[in-house]
Design a protein around this motif. Structure first.
Motif, mmCIF file in Angstrom:
data_model
loop_
_atom_site.group_PDB
_atom_site.id
_atom_site.type_symbol
_atom_site.label_atom_id
_atom_site.label_comp_id
_atom_site.label_asym_id
_atom_site.label_seq_id
_atom_site.Cartn_x
_atom_site.Cartn_y
_atom_site.Cartn_z
ATOM 1 N N GLU A 202 -3.459 -5.603 -3.221
ATOM 2 C CA GLU A 202 -3.044 -7.055 -2.867
ATOM 3 C C GLU A 202 -1.362 -7.084 -3.302
ATOM 4 O OE1 GLU A 202 -2.781 -11.105 -6.001
ATOM 5 O OE2 GLU A 202 -4.344 -10.031 -6.049
ATOM 6 N N CYS B 158 -5.288 2.380 2.797
ATOM 7 C CA CYS B 158 -5.953 1.153 2.065
ATOM 8 C C CYS B 158 -6.943 1.950 1.386
ATOM 9 C CB CYS B 158 -6.635 0.402 3.601
ATOM 10 S SG CYS B 158 -7.469 1.875 4.669
ATOM 11 N N TRP C 164 -7.657 -5.104 -4.872
ATOM 12 C CA TRP C 164 -7.508 -5.371 -3.353
ATOM 13 C C TRP C 164 -8.004 -5.816 -2.510
ATOM 14 C CZ3 TRP C 164 -5.736 -0.172 -1.560
ATOM 15 C CH2 TRP C 164 -5.802 0.824 -2.441
ATOM 16 N N HIS D 3 -2.184 -7.365 1.656
ATOM 17 C CA HIS D 3 -3.025 -8.122 2.776
ATOM 18 C C HIS D 3 -3.036 -8.907 3.621
ATOM 19 C CE1 HIS D 3 -2.772 -10.771 -1.169
ATOM 20 N NE2 HIS D 3 -2.828 -12.249 0.420
ATOM 21 N N VAL E 289 -10.188 -6.264 4.176
ATOM 22 C CA VAL E 289 -9.397 -6.818 5.500
ATOM 23 C C VAL E 289 -10.543 -6.485 6.684
ATOM 24 C CG1 VAL E 289 -7.600 -6.736 4.270
ATOM 25 C CG2 VAL E 289 -7.966 -4.986 5.485
ATOM 26 N N TYR F 207 -10.371 -2.699 2.209
ATOM 27 C CA TYR F 207 -9.188 -2.666 1.981
ATOM 28 C C TYR F 207 -7.776 -2.641 1.629
ATOM 29 C CZ TYR F 207 -13.777 -3.903 -1.015
ATOM 30 O OH TYR F 207 -15.212 -4.249 -1.139
ATOM 31 N N LYS F 208 -6.840 -3.663 1.321
ATOM 32 C CA LYS F 208 -5.505 -3.681 1.383
ATOM 33 C C LYS F 208 -5.377 -3.817 0.177
ATOM 34 C CE LYS F 208 -3.304 -2.104 5.326
ATOM 35 N NZ LYS F 208 -2.850 -1.091 5.191
#
Length: 217
Positions: free
Chosen positions: A166, A147, A47, A169, A50, A163-164
């Motif tokens: 990977e 997310c 992750w 992102h 972001v 987080y997003k």
């Protein structure tokens, strides 16, 4: 300058009010639902941070200096413990990496939700590894669309971290469409959001490129 009149203006005004209004108790009870323990497998993988806020000046300073933060959750042999690896690059030392290694034990009791505690924390910087003298509590939340949302509480600071996956992102414009929702989530969890970290979609990670396909073209 033209003035909007009639029903259309009223609809726009109501939309603006609803967008900026403080979150209701019902809204907060929905978006702050903790992830059930049986769904913890959803966190595994890689992750990219972001969006984030903190509730302490030291946390604000840390986020303000962050260029990128890449995390990985992976299940360890035995299926009872998972490792959280956080790799940070800071703006003052873009050629240096600070990595945290933290283990968490998967709860075995029947409780629906758990606040997870770190069993051990190690930090590595410039090739040197040493114990990190602090404790951490983590909660994951279900209300984050597409997310991963978590709070991380140390002995002195709380962070709200979004987080997003990977690979997703770098779509910064899409991330921006959720910023108002994230601010409301922060309000529900009693975080200030006047100083927010947002990923620029371009900064590389300390162990890999943000967009490896671009570096090959």
């Amino acid at each position: 300058m033209c003035l909007l009149k009639g029903p259309g203006f009223l609809l726009l005004l109501l939309a603006a009010i609803s967008t900026n209004a403080a979150p209701t108790h019902e809204h907060c009870s929905t978006v702050t639902k903790r992830m059930p323990t049986k769904h913890l497998h959803r966190i595994f993988g890689e992750w990219v941070l972001v969006w984030s806020v903190a509730d302490h000046e030291d946390g604000h300073s840390l986020l303000a200096n962050c260029s990128s933060s890449h995390v990985e959750f992976k299940l360890l042999p035995g299926n009872k413990t998972f490792e959280y690896i956080e790799r940070n690059v800071y703006k003052g030392s873009l050629d240096s990496c600070t990595t945290y290694y933290e283990n968490m034990t998967i709860p075995t009791d029947d409780a629906e939700h758990h606040t997870l505690k770190y069993d051990s924390i190690r930090v590595e910087k410039d090739g040197q590894v040493e114990p990190y003298n602090d404790t951490g509590d983590v909660d994951f939340y279900e209300g984050c669309h597409d997310c991963l949302a978590m709070t991380y509480k140390t002995s002195t600071i709380r962070f709200l971290l979004i987080y997003k996956r990977e690979g997703a992102h770098r779509d910064v414009e899409h991330h921006k469409t959720h910023h108002n929702d994230l601010k409301k989530l922060a309000e529900c969890l009693k975080f200030p959001h006047d100083r927010v970290y947002t990923y620029d979609g371009l900064a590389d990670f300390c162990h890999k490129k943000s967009a490896p396909e671009a570096s090959q073209s």
